[in-house]
Design an enzyme around this catalytic site. Structure first.
Site, PDB file in Angstrom:
ATOM      1  N   HIS A 203       0.854  -1.191   0.000  1.00 45.45           N
ATOM      2  CA  HIS A 203       0.000   0.000   0.000  1.00 45.45           C
ATOM      3  C   HIS A 203       0.883   1.231   0.000  1.00 45.45           C
ATOM      4  CE1 HIS A 203      -3.082   2.900   1.262  1.00 45.45           C
ATOM      5  NE2 HIS A 203      -3.954   2.028   0.823  1.00 45.45           N
TER       6      HIS A 203
ATOM      7  N   GLU B 242      -7.848  -4.734  -0.022  1.00 47.72           N
ATOM      8  CA  GLU B 242      -8.473  -5.413  -1.163  1.00 47.72           C
ATOM      9  C   GLU B 242      -8.559  -6.931  -0.959  1.00 47.72           C
ATOM     10  OE1 GLU B 242      -9.728  -3.533  -3.235  1.00 47.72           O
ATOM     11  OE2 GLU B 242      -8.526  -1.738  -3.537  1.00 47.72           O
TER      12      GLU B 242
HETATM   13  N1  ACO Z   1       4.023  -7.766  -4.685  1.00 45.94           N
HETATM   14  C1  ACO Z   1       5.369  -7.829  -4.868  1.00 45.94           C
HETATM   15  N2  ACO Z   1       6.185  -6.768  -4.763  1.00 45.94           N
HETATM   16  C2  ACO Z   1       5.633  -5.594  -4.436  1.00 45.94           C
HETATM   17  C3  ACO Z   1       4.239  -5.465  -4.211  1.00 45.94           C
HETATM   18  C4  ACO Z   1       3.437  -6.602  -4.334  1.00 45.94           C
HETATM   19  N3  ACO Z   1       2.120  -6.548  -4.138  1.00 45.94           N
HETATM   20  N4  ACO Z   1       3.973  -4.172  -3.900  1.00 45.94           N
HETATM   21  C5  ACO Z   1       5.152  -3.519  -3.941  1.00 45.94           C
HETATM   22  N5  ACO Z   1       6.152  -4.382  -4.268  1.00 45.94           N
HETATM   23  C6  ACO Z   1       7.581  -4.086  -4.360  1.00 45.94           C
HETATM   24  C7  ACO Z   1       7.880  -3.277  -5.606  1.00 45.94           C
HETATM   25  O1  ACO Z   1       8.155  -4.126  -6.705  1.00 45.94           O
HETATM   26  C8  ACO Z   1       9.098  -2.503  -5.163  1.00 45.94           C
HETATM   27  O2  ACO Z   1      10.201  -3.370  -5.206  1.00 45.94           O
HETATM   28  P1  ACO Z   1      11.665  -2.809  -5.550  1.00 45.94           P
HETATM   29  O3  ACO Z   1      12.006  -1.885  -4.426  1.00 45.94           O
HETATM   30  O4  ACO Z   1      12.501  -4.036  -5.610  1.00 45.94           O
HETATM   31  O5  ACO Z   1      11.553  -2.092  -6.872  1.00 45.94           O
HETATM   32  C9  ACO Z   1       8.801  -2.209  -3.683  1.00 45.94           C
HETATM   33  O6  ACO Z   1       7.926  -3.261  -3.257  1.00 45.94           O
HETATM   34  C10 ACO Z   1       8.128  -0.868  -3.454  1.00 45.94           C
HETATM   35  O7  ACO Z   1       7.044  -0.758  -4.370  1.00 45.94           O
HETATM   36  P2  ACO Z   1       6.360   0.609  -4.817  1.00 45.94           P
HETATM   37  O8  ACO Z   1       5.796   0.418  -6.174  1.00 45.94           O
HETATM   38  O9  ACO Z   1       7.270   1.759  -4.584  1.00 45.94           O
HETATM   39  O10 ACO Z   1       5.219   0.722  -3.787  1.00 45.94           O
HETATM   40  P3  ACO Z   1       4.008   1.682  -3.971  1.00 45.94           P
HETATM   41  O11 ACO Z   1       3.767   2.297  -2.656  1.00 45.94           O
HETATM   42  O12 ACO Z   1       4.154   2.600  -5.101  1.00 45.94           O
HETATM   43  O13 ACO Z   1       2.883   0.649  -4.404  1.00 45.94           O
HETATM   44  C11 ACO Z   1       0.878  -0.537  -4.585  1.00 45.94           C
HETATM   45  C12 ACO Z   1       1.709   0.446  -3.741  1.00 45.94           C
HETATM   46  C13 ACO Z   1       0.621   0.087  -5.949  1.00 45.94           C
HETATM   47  C14 ACO Z   1      -0.443  -0.805  -3.889  1.00 45.94           C
HETATM   48  C15 ACO Z   1       1.678  -1.848  -4.733  1.00 45.94           C
HETATM   49  O14 ACO Z   1       1.979  -2.363  -3.465  1.00 45.94           O
HETATM   50  C16 ACO Z   1       0.978  -2.904  -5.587  1.00 45.94           C
HETATM   51  O15 ACO Z   1       1.080  -2.863  -6.808  1.00 45.94           O
HETATM   52  N6  ACO Z   1       0.240  -3.860  -4.952  1.00 45.94           N
HETATM   53  C17 ACO Z   1      -0.452  -4.885  -5.668  1.00 45.94           C
HETATM   54  C18 ACO Z   1      -1.783  -4.370  -6.216  1.00 45.94           C
HETATM   55  C19 ACO Z   1      -2.825  -4.138  -5.122  1.00 45.94           C
HETATM   56  O16 ACO Z   1      -3.017  -4.946  -4.240  1.00 45.94           O
HETATM   57  N7  ACO Z   1      -3.477  -2.969  -5.210  1.00 45.94           N
HETATM   58  C20 ACO Z   1      -4.500  -2.561  -4.256  1.00 45.94           C
HETATM   59  C21 ACO Z   1      -3.946  -1.574  -3.315  1.00 45.94           C
HETATM   60  S1  ACO Z   1      -5.057  -1.176  -2.012  1.00 45.94           S
HETATM   61  C22 ACO Z   1      -5.861   0.213  -2.486  1.00 45.94           C
HETATM   62  O17 ACO Z   1      -5.527   0.810  -3.434  1.00 45.94           O
HETATM   63  C23 ACO Z   1      -7.021   0.674  -1.677  1.00 45.94           C
END
Ligand code: ACO
Length: 381
Positions: A260, A318
């Site tokens: 998140h 979610e």
């Molecule tokens: N699975 C695996 N790796 C992940 C996930 C995940 N669900 N989420 C983040 N990461 C990793 C990224 O690849 C990144 O790795 P790196 O540092 O090696 O490049 C690191 O964790 C940080 O990720 P960011 O993209 O900077 O995190 P951000 O805060 O932008 O992303 C998000 C948040 C978009 C929700 C992300 O966690 C994601 O894509 N989750 C999966 C989709 C999901 O469940 N969405 C619903 C969110 S809840 C809501 O919106 C109400």
């Protein structure tokens, strides 16, 4: 250089910018805390009725017994859809548009018969009719006739009734109500901001809510619970979880339902919904699926720590939204619209706050385009 007088730095996505003051909800991603109008979400969501929560957001106080009865009655009286709204839903169903698009179009018709300057009546009609729109449209899409609302049922129970045509059990109604209460407001998210921008121009509530639906429709905002549940279904059996999730992470894919932008510890809403799902699946739905989901969650958290150490990736709202709504018999196409059925009350509360502040939201842009161009006739270009 800029075409406008720029007084601040450009912040892509407005990240870190405080664009409103609110008494509606406080999101603390480091502490894993969500406060709704003064109440921790875990204290209030599984106990209050949705009507109480809406009243709380709109009046900054819980209603007395009499106020609650009056508010319930006022909402129930507004549930029936005007003929024009129903006609539009029939037309939309014949083209099989998505449920979110049908909700956006139908929300716009709710101005009909309500004066634009009667904000209270508009707000009541919007909250009361969102479930009726979604349920009627879902039935029409499947070739079934809409079911009239049942005035004796509360808001959440009535939504389930209009969807299925059967009065829901207390457990199901409570589970949905807990979900609606949990997601009703969440700081200045994109759809809430959109609604506030629209009313800040002194436009009306129906316009603001219609715009907010458009913002919520995008997959970056309202769209993840379906895929989170697909993962659990694809895994199918506990023994397959680790191999399946490991493969995904090896391929560099993200695990849906985890991570998140704001919450770096466990999202408190996930806990509330997990507890509600446990109660629901204990009695009415497929216990096996619930246990599989718990196992998938545990395995995913272990692997995320292994593959992404220090990123603090936790279960998000979610994951349990999907499990809970599935347990209530709702298909994935209704997950985002059901989110809107709740969030419309939060959007409206923000609109009321914005109207009080009276100031138009009008940020600046930094011009990065060309300068000193001169127009010449098309044949000379
Ligand atoms: N699975 C695996 N790796 C992940 C996930 C995940 N669900 N989420 C983040 N990461 C990793 C990224 O690849 C990144 O790795 P790196 O540092 O090696 O490049 C690191 O964790 C940080 O990720 P960011 O993209 O900077 O995190 P951000 O805060 O932008 O992303 C998000 C948040 C978009 C929700 C992300 O966690 C994601 O894509 N989750 C999966 C989709 C999901 O469940 N969405 C619903 C969110 S809840 C809501 O919106 C109400």
């Amino acid at each position: 250089m800029s075409g406008e007088m720029i007084s601040g730095a450009f912040e892509p996505g407005l990240e870190g910018i405080v664009a409103a003051e609110t008494r509606l909800s406080s999101v603390d991603g480091e502490a894993g805390e969500l406060i709704v109008a003064g109440f921790p979400v875990e204290d209030i969501a599984s106990r209050a009725s949705f009507e109480e929560i809406v009243y709380l957001l709109w009046h900054d106080a819980l209603p007395s017994v009499e106020q609650l009865a009056e508010f319930r009655e006022a909402l129930a009286a507004k549930r029936s859809l005007p003929g024009a709204t129903m006609g539009l839903l029939r037309a939309a169903a014949s083209e099989k548009v998505s449920v979110m698009d049908a909700l956006r179009m139908a929300a716009g018709t709710l101005s009909l018969g309500i004066p634009e300057d009667d904000a209270h009546e508009q707000a009541l009609a919007l909250v009361a009719r969102f479930p009726a729109i979604v349920a009627a449209y879902w039935r029409l899409l499947r070739g079934e006739e809409p079911v009239d609302p049942a005035p004796e049922l509360e808001h959440a129970a009535n939504y389930l009734y209009m969807l299925s045509g059967e009065k829901p059990g207390d457990n199901s109604a409570r589970a949905l109500e807990t979900y609606l209460n949990t997601v009703v407001d969440h700081g200045l998210n994109a759809s809430t901001f959109a609604a506030r921008v629209i009313v800040s121009t002194r436009s009306d509530l129906v316009s603001a809510i219609t715009g907010a639906i458009g913002a919520l429709k995008g997959p970056l905002h309202g769209g993840a619970p379906g895929p989170a549940l697909d993962t659990v279904f694809e895994i199918g059996k506990k023994v397959r979880a680790e191999g399946y999730l490991r493969e995904k992470l090896e391929r560099g894919e993200r695990l849906m339902g985890f991570g998140h932008r704001v919450y770096k510890v466990r999202d408190p809403r996930a806990d509330v919904l997990a507890a509600a799902a446990e109660r629901l699946y204990a009695t009415e739905a497929d216990r096996k699926l619930y246990e599989l989901a718990l196992h998938v969650e545990k395995t995913a958290l272990k692997l995320l720590e292994e593959y992404k150490p220090g990123r603090r990736l936790q279960t998000n709202v979610e994951f349990y939204t999907a499990l809970l709504l599935h347990g209530l018999g709702l298909p994935a196409e209704l997950f985002a619209p059901t989110f809107a059925v709740s969030r419309v009350a939060g959007w409206l509360a923000h609109c009321f706050e914005q109207q009080e502040s009276g100031r138009i939201i009008r940020p600046q842009s930094a011009y990065i385009g060309a300068r000193n161009r001169r127009w010449i006739p098309p044949e000379q270009r």
